[in-house]
Write an enzyme that holds these catalytic residues in place. Structure first.
Site, short mmCIF file in Angstrom:
data_model
loop_
_atom_site.label_atom_id
_atom_site.label_comp_id
_atom_site.label_asym_id
_atom_site.label_seq_id
_atom_site.Cartn_x
_atom_site.Cartn_y
_atom_site.Cartn_z
CE LYS A 208 -10.03 -14.68 3.58
NZ LYS A 208 -11.20 -13.94 3.03
CD GLU B 230 -4.50 -12.14 1.26
OE1 GLU B 230 -5.01 -13.10 0.68
OE2 GLU B 230 -5.07 -11.04 1.41
#
Length: 232
Positions: free
Chosen positions: A15, A87
């Site tokens: 990610k 995040e």
């Protein structure tokens, strides 16, 4: 048309690497963006990937208002075409709503990256709101693997080598070293659902396989990883 996109997957699926790549791609095409992160393993105000790539970012605090911050930047003459929000599972639901407002009212693209569920397999509030509001939610194609070789779907918390299923939802792990020997080592390990339900992380599986007291039907069907070993 601007969009709110949520890129998600387990840990170790790339990610943050994709977040940095997207920033690079948009920047090289002349677009101006802002990078945000929260509780990154490398410390505050840094967006980092497990491949070793890093870039300075703005640290998201619980009292940050994305709408007011970006509007103030634009008002002062800064161009903002997109936001990279890493995040994002740690953001508050209200902050996710602010991101959606930036997309709808200012035409700013928002690319959010984060995991969906915690070590208890419960959705993070920020991820839940992103799933509810995002124009699209995309599962990353790079699949993390459990120690047995199967696809990993759960982020397990491991403290001093032992998997736990209770505790605070947010505890930063996988950091470089502990402050002292008395400080527990917190790590996260990707497991398939089967081994998560059996509370069997790699260390527990290895210890069980070496125990002379284990009956044949107690042993897992999946072989332990090791040199020259393959999984079925």
């Amino acid at each position: 048309m601007a969009e709110l996109a949520f890129f998600t997957g387990t840990m170790d699926c790339g990610k943050s690497t994709l977040a940095l790549q997207m920033d690079h791609t948009h920047a090289t095409r002349g677009r101006a963006g802002l990078l945000f992160t929260k509780h990154d393993r490398s410390g505050a105000a840094v967006l980092s990937s497990r491949l070793g790539l890093t870039k300075e970012a703005l640290e998201v605090t619980d009292d940050l208002d994305f709408w007011e911050f970006v509007v103030s930047q634009v008002t002062n003459g800064r161009r903002v075409d997109y936001l990279i929000c890493d995040e994002a599972q740690f953001y508050t639901p209200v902050q996710v709503e602010q991101l959606a407002r930036l997309v709808d009212e200012l035409g700013v693209d928002v690319f959010a990256f984060g995991i969906t569920a915690d070590f208890r397999t419960q959705l993070f509030p920020g991820s839940r709101r992103l799933i509810e509001l995002a124009d699209r939610t995309q599962q990353l194609q790079v699949q993390a693997l459990c120690w047995c070789g199967k696809a990993a779907t759960v982020n397990a918390r491991v403290i001093d080598g032992v998997m736990v299923v209770e505790g605070e939802q947010v505890v930063v792990g996988d950091v470089a070293g502990a402050d002292d020997e008395a400080t527990p080592v917190v790590e996260y390990e990707m497991l398939c659902r089967r081994h998560y339900m059996r509370r069997m992380n790699a260390s527990a599986a290895r210890a069980q396989s070496l125990s002379p007291e284990v009956l044949p039907f107690d042993l897992d069907l999946c072989p332990l990883p090791g040199p020259g070993r393959t999984t079925t």
